[in-house]
Each structure stands twice: as C-alpha cells, then as structure tokens.
Design an enzyme around this catalytic site. Structure first.
Site, PDB file in Angstrom:
ATOM      1  N   HIS A  47       0.701  -1.250   0.043  1.00  0.00           N
ATOM      2  CA  HIS A  47       0.002  -0.008   0.066  1.00  0.00           C
ATOM      3  C   HIS A  47       0.677   1.280   0.029  1.00  0.00           C
ATOM      4  CE1 HIS A  47      -3.424  -2.535   1.168  1.00  0.00           C
ATOM      5  NE2 HIS A  47      -2.658  -3.077   2.029  1.00  0.00           N
TER       6      HIS A  47
HETATM    7  O1  RIB Z   1      -4.543  -0.336   5.219  1.00  0.00           O
HETATM    8  C1  RIB Z   1      -3.147  -0.428   4.876  1.00  0.00           C
HETATM    9  C2  RIB Z   1      -2.390   0.620   5.694  1.00  0.00           C
HETATM   10  O2  RIB Z   1      -2.484   0.332   6.876  1.00  0.00           O
HETATM   11  C3  RIB Z   1      -1.111   0.810   5.259  1.00  0.00           C
HETATM   12  O3  RIB Z   1      -0.416   1.840   5.741  1.00  0.00           O
HETATM   13  C4  RIB Z   1      -0.346  -0.269   6.376  1.00  0.00           C
HETATM   14  O4  RIB Z   1       1.085   0.170   6.407  1.00  0.00           O
HETATM   15  C5  RIB Z   1      -1.247  -0.141   7.488  1.00  0.00           C
HETATM   16  O5  RIB Z   1      -0.628   1.070   8.149  1.00  0.00           O
END
Ligand code: RIB
Ligand code: CA
Length: 312
Positions: A240
């Site tokens: 992500h």
């Molecule tokens: O939903 C994904 C996010 O939540 C990313 O930033 C992961 O590192 C967690 O922080």
C-alpha cells in the site's frame, strides 16, 4: 531537476519500509525527515523499525522523530497478524545505532516547515494522528504544506470492515481533522493500492535482484504474502504505502478523480469511512481531494525492482 521536499510520516510496518526504500532511492525527492506514529505496531516498534531501515540502507542522515503513541480518541489496536510481532514480518535487520531526533514529531514538523523557504509535501502512510496534532496545535503551519499525499481510506472498499481502511479505522478523528483542514489531499486509498499487488512471481523477481533490499523485501513479504493470499481476493500482497510515494514520482501511471471526501466519525458501521462524493452535480468548490483509483501495476512492480537495485 528540482527536487520535491517531503516529510514522510510512517507506522513502519512492512509496506511502510518499502515506501521508505522507494523514497530514499528517488532522485526526485528531498526527504527532510521521517516522523513516526503508532499503528501497525506500538510506537516503540515502529520507531525502532524506521531507524533500522534508514540506517541499514545507508541514510542515517535523515532525521527520524517519534510522534504519537496512540490515536487521538480510540485505543491503539496494532496489527501483528499482518505485520508480525516486530512490525517487519519475518525480516530481521541489525539493531540500529542511530538515535531518534531530539524533538518529538510534531515539534520537528513545525520547525522544519517554518524554517523551509519552500512548501513541503507531507507523505503520511499510517494513522493521521501526528498530522492532526500538528495542524491543530499550529494552524498557521498549513500555509507551509504544499499537499498531503497519503495512504489511507477507500472510496469503494475497506479492509477493517466493508467500508473502513486500517489507517483511518485506527484514528478516525485525526483523519477527519486532516480531511477538513483545507490542505489539498491526494488520497491513495485501497481503490488503488489493492490493484498494486505483488505476486509471488514479482517477489521472486525482486529477490533475484540479488541486493540487500531485494533480500529484505523477500523476507518481509513472506508473512505478508500469505496473509493477503489467504484473506483477500488478491493473487499477491498489497504494498500500500509505496503507492503514495509512487504518485509523487510517476503521477502519469495513476488514474485519479477529484472529489469531496468526508470522514465519518459518528456511524456505528461506518466509523472511519472516507465518504467520497464524485457526483457530477456536487458543489465542486467543496472538493478537497484527488482520489487515486487505478495504477499501471507492471510499471509499479518495475519501480520496486529498480528500487532494490539502487541498494547494492
Ligand atoms: O490499510 C493499509 C495501511 O495500514 C498501510 O499503511 C499499512 O502499513 C497499514 O498502516
Ligand atoms: Ca503504514
């Protein structure tokens, strides 16, 4: 080339670590600092992990400042099931010798922004607690923030429930403060990050770079890949946070749409949801965000591979 001055805010975490690697390898970016927040793991662990990553990959010059150990209102609910007890999955890095900056994250952000001759882009990829505290304590500082390019939220999906994404689920009140701040936001939510998945073939390609970064990513992805393949529709793991950095480097790879995004903090089932209004007839003067909706996945994976090759 004129570099983009940035400050990252992280809850290192596996994908935060990859985002930091991509940012540190990018000639387009001038990283003024990295601030740390509790999220994926406790602040103690996310700070340790961030220091380990910057030192092991040769950038101890980047200041790392510790921020909030908990959300504004909710209790912290870390995510060891996804990121492991350490926060970096099964990857193990040498103990860091570099120390955190003497200032706390909010003070570091304020001072760095105030002293900067140019506006700075903030790149938060964890819960928005530090950013909300910054603009609440020092509202004048908003004038020195160029944009907030963040990972979080989702127009059409959630990962903590049907509608809410982890970073906003962890601290909905902070997210509402940030989205209502009037600062221009680029929202890299699940709509785009779930399309940026890394398959086992991609992981093997990254490992085959034969680099310390490739080895680290392959180790870190081991737990992360299984978690996604066993619990989501994806044929791989979603890195992500690296997508938010990718937006800064290659916006041409990413499909976006402007919207008015509000964060719900009153709903029972929708607490922390990003409610995105794309309606053609909406009052567009209320638009506060560019919502990222799709990415050229192959080019993104190529960037991860090139990033690993940067760290011999
Ligand atoms: O939903 C994904 C996010 O939540 C990313 O930033 C992961 O590192 C967690 O922080
Ligand atoms: Ca994160």
């Amino acid at each position: 080339m004129k570099k983009i001055p940035v400050i990252m805010d992280v809850d290192t975490g596996i994908d935060d670590a990859v985002a930091i690697l991509v940012a540190m390898a990018a000639p387009q970016l001038d990283i003024k600092g990295i601030t740390v927040v509790a999220g994926n793991q406790t602040l103690e662990k996310t700070l340790h992990n961030t220091l380990s990553v910057v030192e092991y990959f040769g950038r101890s010059d980047i200041p790392v400042a510790a921020g909030s150990s908990r959300p504004l209102v909710k209790e912290l609910q870390a995510d060891p099931a996804t990121h492991g007890e350490s926060g970096l999955g099964t990857a193990r890095l040498p103990q860091p010798t570099v120390k955190p900056h003497s200032m706390d994250a909010v003070s570091f952000l304020r001072e760095t922004l105030e002293k900067s001759e140019e506006k700075i882009t903030l790149v938060p990829v964890g819960p928005l607690t530090n950013i909300a505290l910054l603009i609440s304590c020092y509202p004048h500082i908003k004038e020195k923030i160029d944009r907030i390019v963040m990972m979080g939220g989702g127009a059409f999906e959630g990962n903590m429930n049907a509608v809410c994404e982890f970073n906003l689920f962890t601290d909905p009140e902070a997210a509402q403060i940030v989205f209502d701040s009037g600062i221009e936001i680029v929202m890299c939510g699940l709509d785009i990050t779930m399309k940026s998945y890394t398959t086992m073939e991609d992981i093997l390609r990254i490992k085959a770079t034969g680099t310390k970064a490739g080895d680290f990513c392959a180790e870190a992805f081991a737990l992360y890949y299984d978690r996604y393949v066993n619990n989501s529709r994806l044929p791989g793991c979603a890195v992500h946070d690296a997508v938010a950095v990718t937006y800064l480097l290659h916006p041409e790879w990413i499909k976006t749409e402007r919207a008015n995004v509000k964060v719900d903090i009153d709903g029972t089932e929708t607490y922390g949801q990003t409610v995105c209004d794309f309606r053609k007839g909406r009052d567009k003067s209320m638009d506060n965000a560019l919502v990222c909706l799709d990415i050229d996945r192959e080019k993104f994976i190529g960037l991860l591979e090139e990033t690993c090759k940067y760290y011999k």
